[in-house]
Design a protein around this motif. Sequence first.
Motif, short mmCIF file in Angstrom:
data_model
loop_
_atom_site.label_atom_id
_atom_site.label_comp_id
_atom_site.label_asym_id
_atom_site.label_seq_id
_atom_site.Cartn_x
_atom_site.Cartn_y
_atom_site.Cartn_z
N LYS A 20 0.84 -1.29 0.14
CA LYS A 20 0.08 0.02 0.19
C LYS A 20 0.71 1.24 -0.05
N CYS A 21 2.14 1.19 0.40
CA CYS A 21 2.82 2.35 0.24
C CYS A 21 3.74 2.52 -0.75
N LYS A 22 3.60 1.59 -1.77
CA LYS A 22 4.47 1.34 -3.05
C LYS A 22 3.76 1.98 -4.18
N GLU A 23 4.46 2.26 -5.30
CA GLU A 23 4.14 2.86 -6.62
C GLU A 23 3.15 1.91 -7.24
N SER A 24 3.50 0.70 -7.12
CA SER A 24 2.61 -0.50 -7.83
C SER A 24 1.32 -0.57 -7.46
N TYR A 25 1.12 -0.39 -6.10
CA TYR A 25 -0.26 -0.22 -5.41
C TYR A 25 -1.07 1.08 -6.02
N MET A 26 -0.29 2.14 -6.17
CA MET A 26 -0.89 3.48 -6.58
C MET A 26 -1.12 3.35 -7.99
N LYS A 27 -0.36 2.87 -8.69
CA LYS A 27 -0.67 2.38 -10.39
C LYS A 27 -1.77 1.51 -10.49
N ALA A 28 -2.30 0.78 -9.47
CA ALA A 28 -3.21 -0.35 -9.66
C ALA A 28 -4.53 0.39 -9.19
#
Length: 124
Positions: A20-28
């Motif tokens: 949840k604190c990573k770029e991958s979660y934000m992109k998803a």
Amino acid sequence: MDFILITGRTIEQGETLHEKCKESYMKACAICEMNKKDMEKLGVKNGDTVKISSSAGEVHVYVKESDSVDEGIIFIPMGPWANSLVPTGTDSIGMPTFKGIKVKVEKSDGVVLRGDELIRRVCE
């Protein structure tokens, strides 16, 4: 422009659930899937930022073109961005409404916050 918001789970959202604190979660999850015709009317293209407002609050997300979304509908994957727009009432069923939410969408230069930043904003 006025839209109906549908939220739900996606494979990408599920795969990044523990990031949840990573770029991958934000992109998803920090995205608003929208029909191409609605994007043209709004004057936005893939990757642009929009501000979405409901009776519960507002949030900035990135636009993503989708053939799976009909005109007048937007889709946001489950997560803090979608939850920022979900009304807190449960209509006596014990569960908030995650589908059929009336929202306004407008092109924006606003900042798309990370999930942890959104959560902190609510807690303060």
